[in-house]
Structure formats: structure tokens, C-alpha cells
Design an enzyme around this catalytic site. Structure first.
Site, PDB file in Angstrom:
ATOM      1  CG  ASP A   3     -12.019  42.978  30.253  1.00  8.05           C
ATOM      2  OD1 ASP A   3     -13.196  42.805  29.844  1.00  8.05           O
ATOM      3  OD2 ASP A   3     -11.725  42.934  31.463  1.00  8.05           O
ATOM      4  CD1 TRP A   4     -17.764  43.293  26.256  1.00  9.76           C
ATOM      5  CD2 TRP A   4     -15.969  41.995  26.464  1.00  9.76           C
ATOM      6  NE1 TRP A   4     -18.020  42.089  25.623  1.00  9.76           N
ATOM      7  CE2 TRP A   4     -16.946  41.273  25.732  1.00  9.76           C
ATOM      8  CE3 TRP A   4     -14.743  41.367  26.680  1.00  9.76           C
ATOM      9  CZ2 TRP A   4     -16.740  39.976  25.252  1.00  9.76           C
ATOM     10  CZ3 TRP A   4     -14.526  40.067  26.197  1.00  9.76           C
ATOM     11  CH2 TRP A   4     -15.521  39.399  25.501  1.00  9.76           C
TER      12      TRP A   4
END
Ligand code: BGC
Length: 818
Positions: free
Chosen positions: A312-313
């Protein structure tokens, strides 16, 4: 301007979280976390699982562009193994020609100089030995930050249809839209389990039951990937609340992890999903993106996942995460805008000094490029990215390609099919012969700022048709109930009025008095934690309707004895203050159905669609009845400890086990017509697989089979074993759809919840018509995860089952043959 700002904000999850508790309440239980020591790690590749030779019609060898046809009771188990093998070979051949730096670049996002929320730079020359790189884009319901795209119904509405054909078609149309915009990877679907009713992102997912979520994920991914885009199953795993999502350690036992939270990801792997996104949180003290247990052991080994894991970011926490199974870091930087990466130069150095093996780096790059081959994205006709997520109005980079086709039709249909009729006194619905009606509440009308007036939909004025955050996209238009109902009412010469002021109770009372029908609209919103809407920092602060909804409903009901309530809510609400009010004649639970929200509602109100939606979660009488609550508190630097004490008992499983009466149970939904069930029978399915007989007889004897590559997705475990058949008759006077559901009851020795959903189907019946329905069960459906043996076993004792219209409305009862 909106888009640049919104995009940047959306990429700053951790910062928003730190501001949550300015007064710092006493810390709840805290956790420490494990980091992988920096020392050389050997690597053994995990090969493609070996399955039996393809058996046409039963285990067909499948490619994403040609999945098995959708069926209300899928009996076919597609085998994507051969397609992966070809894709992996092509990818390995390409990677073999890359330099060390080029291989590393394939694994490292580049940001923010590019057009998509996630980007992998090309390897030049693209025409020769190189590769064009990847564009990765949100969201699970449509292309984010783009124009001329469809705003599809949210995941939660898709689940509420309990209709596999709709799940598949929505996936297909989304896939086509992403490809039309030149996107390689769609960042969805989302399968967190709604463990907490207030969880901010629950609406992106498919509700509170792993089987339903798993089937929705399976069909969505088959559809998306048929459309040509790579799927990305997220957020793996246990990302169940927004508060402190980057600093919460989830303590989850192995059985619960396998049977509940990992199950929808297992189904994603069975659908051939190209990628998986590891989440922000920690599992049992280790960050999800460096968690050897969840990534290497469960996902890649047990599930036999052949694709790649992306972070995920900014959820990557170390370079060593690569040895735990992380293949790609996004958006590339350690944190947003730091200009340094845990991969990139660090990964190069770790490979050069032998800490991470070249074999592992080859495996990472190969998996990533294999996803691209698997989806046929090497085709010269695959469009280049033709929009700019960071600047939607830039004429140089946005070609405004219209990819919407006529997808609004399926949006409208899913909107209607996901609307759940909860109450209908004396056939208040469908509407007939209404001479005057009034619509009440801001949720009936348009937002004064327009459909996209708030960045990432982070605001709640007007009708609610989508939650907020990275799970959103732009509405091309938004048909409000106000517009749609007027257009329909005109046909009957019904007088229409409205009163959209939520808090002017005297005005509301006056407006509804004397009208033949009052329809009152309320909503409840949530989203991702980087946006705070009215003090809701992602997660909902409470489970009551927004904008004084309860008071609004009570005011309408006090002044009009034919009051219909319509809710547009991201999840359950506590509706006790008004649900039994005698003047409330009908309640429609419409969820967040996307751009055609008003049209979908008209179809239900006027009977063009007989309600067939069923609750994908339980509506409780009290918020405290739910088995799990948000864990709040602590200082910004704390790692919160979240103990999954409810284990397997989430949602209805808890209510059943604790004998708590819900207001409306999981799987519930009324119709304008009535259905009767009869003639249950169960029969064994002939076995076509002579390859796995030993495993099958072990299972039959209650013995575990060895844990191995792909042992959880092995075809013998998923091939049909029994077919349950029964008849359903439409005994009412409307054409309509019914959703029969099958719940298994395991013997006490299994220590399972009382009822566990293991099958559903859908039928459409004319008045008086009878049809035979089937629901197939396989060995996996009848197994539990044995923690000691580390395998799927058939529990000792008699397994019974119920076929019925909800988790508490059993109609037919059967026993699995001994
Ligand atoms: C979200 C993901 C999303 C990513 C890229 C993250 O903050 O958790 O769901 O795909 O951002 O926008």
C-alpha cells in the site's frame, strides 16, 4: 487544481492519523514490532502448483480473457496454472536481459512525475528488449481522477445483490474502462471484512461474511481481468479500521486468519488475480508488507499465488521486506516526497552485497512482468495512458477519452438489485395510485456544489452515492432521487413537492402534512482516514444517521401516516428510534449505489424491479451488540494492540452464538412477492479427478493433508462434492428474484459458529412459477483449518445445513451424507 491537491492529500495517510487525538487519552494496550534482521537470506522460488491435467468442463485450463461463463451456482473450477506458467516463462526471458538496476526499477514505483497514482517506469528501449512500465490506478469502483468514466455502485452494494452475474458484469465493465484509459492495474477489489461496523472503508468491500466477500471478489476479478486490466486484491490483511491504520498491530489467531480474513484473498488467487496489495497495519507484531507468514507462507505458498505483492502507499518498512514476500514498493518513496526508497538504490545495494539474493530479485521482477503478460498487455493495441491523475484539466496530458459506453445501465440495475426492502406494511410499496408525494431531506436532492464538489468525495451534502477517499472516482453525472422521482411521477400526474432542509422541523411538519405520501431520505458517510468529514476521520464516530436523520424521520412520521424511509448509508445504522413507528409504512436500504442512484430507487419504488437485495451485514439493535468495536486512543507514536478476541465470530456468527436478536439479520431482505421452498435433496457429484484420490480419501477419513504449494487452492479441495437441490415457487403476485442461501452447521467438535454461509444462488420467477435451484458444496466448504496439523480437515461428526431466505429464516434442512 482540485486533482493535484486531492491526489497529494490522498497520498498522505500517516499525517492525518497523527492528529486524531489531540488530548491523548490513556493508551490502550500497546504492542512492539518485529523488524527483519539485516543478514543474508537464501531464496528458493515457489513454483507453479501442480494440479491434475485439465478436465474440460470441470477443471478447464483458463486464461483471463476467457474465464468460465458466469453461473448462479458455479461448479467449474478454472485452473489458471497453465496461463501463469506461460506468462512467467515469457517474463523470465525478458528479465534475463535486464541489468541489475533495470530489474530493481521494475520493483520500485516512481512518483510524482508521472500520470497515475502508482507508476513503474519503462525499461528502454521499449520496442526492443525493454518494457513499457505500468500505470496503477484506484479505485475499486471506477477510474479515479479521470473524466468520462462511470461511477459504479460501491463494493458493498455489489455484495448486496448476491448476484454473481452482476458482480461479473460490473467487473468486466470496470476492466474495460481502465484499459480504455490506458491503465495496467486497477487497485481493487477491496476485501477487508467489516469487522467493525464503524470501519471507514467497509463500503469499498463486500460485507461481513468471508464466503460472500470471497464470491464477490472472485466474480469481480474474473470480470475485471476479462476486460484486460490486472486486478489488485487489497488490503492484505486485517486493515479493519482507519484510526491508526499504520500503527495498529492486529493479534489474530491462525484459524481465524485462514477461515475469515484470508479467505476472500484465496478466492482472488483462484480467480487468477495478478497482484495483491499488502496493507498498512501490523499482524501479530509484524508489518503486513514485511510479514513472512502472511505473504510468503499463506499467500504465495499455501494459496500458490503466482503474481506480485505491492505495498500500500508508503506501507513498506524495510528493504528486507523483499525477503518476506514484498515484490513492489509503491508509490516508491519511503514516505511521500522523501526522494529515497527502501527499494531503488537500497535494494540494488542489498543485492550487490549478497544480503538479498539475485534469485529473489529476478523472482520479484518476473512476477511483476508476468502479470502484464498474463493479461495480454504486451499487445500492441493496449492503449497508452491517456489521462493525468494529477491534472485532469491539462489539455496536453488528458485526451478525455470516453470509456463509459452504456455502463450506466448496469449501474442502474445493480443499484436496484442492491436495494434492500426492510419493511413494507400493507403493501405500501410498490407505489400505486399516489396523487401527491413529498420528498424530505437533503439526501433526496443534488449537492449544491455538484456531484464532485468535494475532493475525493470528502463531504456529505445532497444524495450520498459513494463514500470518500481513494476508493472513489468522479461522477460523470449524478441522478438524484429528486430528479428521477419527478420524471417518473409525471407519467401518473402525481403532484410532487419537496423540503430539503434537514433541521427545519416546523417546515418539515408543514411540508408533509396533507400529502398522500412522504418519502424521507437520510444518509451516513465514511471513508479513508486522511479526510475528516464532520469529525469522522475515516471511521464513523457513531452508527446514527447524519444531519439529525433520526429526528427528521420522526418529524415526518409524526405528521404523515404514510412515511417511507430511504437510507443511503455506507453500512449499518441503529434504527431503533424510528423503525417500529406505526406511520412508517416502508423502509428501503439503498446503500451507496453510484451515479444512477435516483433511477435505481424509482425502479424499486414503482415496481419495475421487485426488491431482491439482501443485507451483506447485520443491523443490530444496539451498537454494543456488535462483536467488535474500533480501538481508539494512544499517542501518535504508539503501536496499538488490537486483539481479535471474537475470532471466527464476526457479524451474524456472533449474534447467533450469543443469542442476541438483531433488528435485521445478515441475509435478510423482503420482496413484493413471496416464495416457498420445497423438495430438498442432496446428491454426490461424480468424481472426475483420479489424480488426487489419496488426498481425497485422507480428507474423507478426517485426516489432514500435507501443507504444500497451492495446497489451499488445490482443485481436489474445490471441485464439487455435493449438489443440494430444491424448488422455489413464487407464491405471490409479482415477478421477482429470490436469493436462496445455504448455511452449514458443523458438529460441536468443530467449534464453529452455529451457522456459516457456504452457498447462495439467485432465481427469477413469475407468479406461480416453480424452478429447481442448485447449490454446490465442495470439500473446502466442509472443512475447518486445523492449526496443529496446518491443513484443511473435515471435522468429526455430522454436518447439517439449512437452505433459507436469510441467516435466520431457514426453510429446508438437510444432512451431509456420512
Ligand atoms: C490506500 C489504497 C490506495 C492507495 C493509492 C492508499 O492510501 O489505502 O487503497 O490504493 O492509497 O491511492
Amino acid at each position: 487544481m482540485l486533482s493535484v491537491f486531492a491526489a497529494l492529500i490522498s497520498l498522505l495517510p500517516a499525517l492525518a492519523v497523527a492528529q486524531v487525538n489531540a488530548s491523548y487519552p490513556a493508551p490502550p494496550t500497546l504492542s512492539t514490532y518485529y523488524t527483519i534482521p539485516v543478514s543474508p537470506v537464501a531464496f528458493t522460488p515457489i513454483p507453479t502448483p501442480s494440479d491434475p491435467p485439465p478436465i474440460p468442463g470441470i477443471f478447464p485450463s483458463a486464461v483471463p480473457s476467457n474465464p468460465p461463463p458466469v453461473s448462479p451456482d458455479p461448479q467449474v473450477v478454472p485452473d489458471f496454472g497453465p496461463a501463469w506458467e506461460i506468462a512467467l516463462q515469457k517474463a523470465a526471458a525478458k528479465v534475463a536481459n535486464f541489468t541489475l538496476e533495470e530489474k530493481v526499477n521494475v520493483t520500485t514505483g516512481v512518483y510524482p512525475t508521472t500520470r497515475c497514482v502508482g507508476n513503474i517506469a519503462p525499461v528502454y528501449p521499449i520496442d526492443g528488449r525493454g518494457w513499457p512500465g505500468l500505470c496503477l490506478m484506484d479505485s475499486p469502483l471506477g477510474v479515479r481522477y479521470a473524466d468520462f468514466v462511470t461511477a459504479f455502485p460501491a463494493g458493498i452494494n455489489t455484495a448486496a445483490t448476491w448476484n454473481r452475474a452482476m458482480m461479473r458484469l460490473r467487473g468486466l465493465y470496470m476492466g474495460q474502462e481502465f484499459v480504455g484509459k490506458g491503465v495496467n492495474v486497477q487497485l481493487g477489489p477491496m476485501m477487508n471484512m467489516g469487522k467493525n461496523a464503524q470501519g471507514g472503508r467497509n463500503w469499498e468491500g463486500f460485507g461481513g461474511d468471508p464466503f460472500l466477500a470471497g464470491e464477490a471478489a472472485y466474480e469481480t476479478i474474473l470480470g475485471m481481468q476479462q476486460g484486460g486490466v490486472q486486478g489488485c486484491a487489497k488490503h492484505y490483511i486485517n486493515n479493519e479500521q482507519e484510526f491508526d491504520r499504520t500503527q495498529e498491530s492486529n493479534t489474530v489467531d491462525d484459524r481465524t486468519e485462514h477461515e475469515i480474513y484470508a479467505h476472500p484473498f484465496m478466492r482472488s488467487v483462484m480467480a487468477g488475480v495478478a497482484s495483491v496489495m499488502c496493507s498498512y497495519d501490523l499482524i501479530n507484531g509484524t508489518y503486513a508488507c514485511e510479514n513472512d507468514k502472511t505473504l510468503n507462507q499463506i499467500l504465495k505458498m499455501e494459496f500458490g499465488f503466482q503474481g506480485y505483492v505491492m505495498s500500500d502507499w508508503a506501507a513498506t518498512h524495510s528493504t528486507m521486506g523483499a525477503t518476506a514476500g514484498l515484490d513492489m514498493t509503491q508509490p516508491g518513496d519511503t514516505n511521500f516526497g522523501t526522494n529515497s526508497s527502501y527499494f531503488g538504490g537500497s535494494l540494488t545495494a542489498f543485492v550487490e552485497n549478497g544480503t538479498i539474493s539475485m534469485d529473489r530479485l529476478n523472482d520479484m521482477a518476473t512476477r511483476i512482468i508476468a502479470g502484464w503478460y498474463l493479461l495480454g498487455q504486451d499487445s500492441p493495441t493496449f492503449p497508452p495512458t491517456n489521462f493525468n491523475a494529477f491534472n485532469i484539466t491539462d489539455p496536453a496530458t488528458n485526451s478525455h477519452v470516453d470509456v463509459m459506453d452504456d455502463h450506466y445501465t448496469i449501474v442502474r440495475e445493480i443499484g436496484a438489485a442492491s436495494t434492500i426492502l426492510l419493511k413494507n406494511v400493507e403493501n405500501a410499496l410498490p407505489l400505486q395510485g399516489i396523487r401527491s408525494l413529498v420528498m424530505v431531506g437533503s439526501d433526496a436532492g443534488p449537492d449544491l456544489r455538484g456531484p464532485n464538489g468535494y475532493a475525493d468525495r470528502g463531504g456529505d451534502d445532497g444524495v450520498l452515492a459513494m463514500g470518500w477517499g481513494s476508493g472513489s472516482d468522479n461522477f460523470p453525472w449524478l441522478i438524484s432521487p429528486l430528479e428521477a422521482i419527478q420524471a417518473r411521477a409525471r407519467l401518473d400526474h402525481t403532484l410532487v413537492s419537496w423540503f430539503l432542509e434537514d433541521f427545519d422541523y416546523a417546515g418539515v411538519a408543514a411540508a408533509v402534512t396533507g400529502q398522500q405520501l412522504a418519502i424521507v431520505f437520510v444518509n451516513s458517510d465514511s471513508g479513508e482516514g486522511y479526510i475528516d468529514v464532520d469529525g469522522n476521520e475515516g471511521d464513523r464516530r457513531n452508527l446514527t444517521a447524519w444531519h439529525g436523520g433520526d429526528e427528521l424521520i420522526l418529524t415526518v412520521a409524526a405528521n404523515n401516516n404514510n412515511t417511507i424511509v430511504v437510507t443511503h448509508s455506507v453500512g449499518p445504522l441503529i434504527i431503533e428510534p424510528w423503525i417500529d413507528h406505526p406511520n412508517i409504512t416502508a423502509v428501503l436500504w439503498a446503500g451507496i449505489p453510484g451515479q444512477e442512484v435516483g433511477n435505481s430507487l424509482v425502479d424499486i419504488l414503482y415496481g419495475a424491479w421487485t426488491p431482491s437485495g439482501r443485507l451483506p451485514y447485520t443491523i443490530a439493535r444496539n451498537a454494543s451488540d456488535y462483536p467488535s468495536q474500533l480501538v481508539l486512543g494512544g499517542y501518535p507514536q504508539d503501536i496499538l494492540s488490537i486483539n481479535y478476541t471474537q475470532g471466527l465470530f464476526i457479524d451474524y456468527r456472533w449474534f447467533d452464538a450469543m443469542d442476541i436478536t438483531p433488528r435485521y439479520e445478515f441475509g435478510f431482505g423482503m420482496s413484493y412477492t413471496t416464495f416457498e421452498y420445497s423438495n430438498l435433496s442432496i446428491s454426490a457429484v461424480p468424481n472426475y479427478d483420479s489424480y488426487d484420490t489419496e488426498l481425497m480419501s485422507n480428507w474423507e477419513a478426517g485426516l489432514p493433508n500435507p501443507l504444500g504449494i497451492g495446497s489451499t487452492t488445490a482443485l481436489w479441495l474445490h471441485t464439487p462434492l455435493y449438489v443440494v437441490s430444491f424448488q422455489v415457487t413464487n407464491t405471490g403476485s409479482y415477478y421477482g428474484g429470490e436469493i436462496p442461501q445455504l448455511y452449514v452447521h458443523f458438529p460441536a467438535s468443530a467449534a464453529e459458529p452455529p451457522s456459516v454461509l457456504k452457498g447462495f444462488t439467485n432465481l427469477n420467477l413469475a407468479p406461480g412459477e416453480t424452478q429447481t435451484a442448485t447449490i454446490t458444496l465442495n470439500r473446502y466448504d466442509l472443512s475447518i483449518w486445523d492449526v496443529v496439523a496446518q491443513g484443511w480437515v473435515k471435522p468429526n461428526g455430522t454436518i447439517t445445513f439449512t437452505v433459507g431466505a436469510s441467516s435466520r429464516d431457514g426453510r429446508l434442512y438437510g444432512t451431509i451424507p456420512a
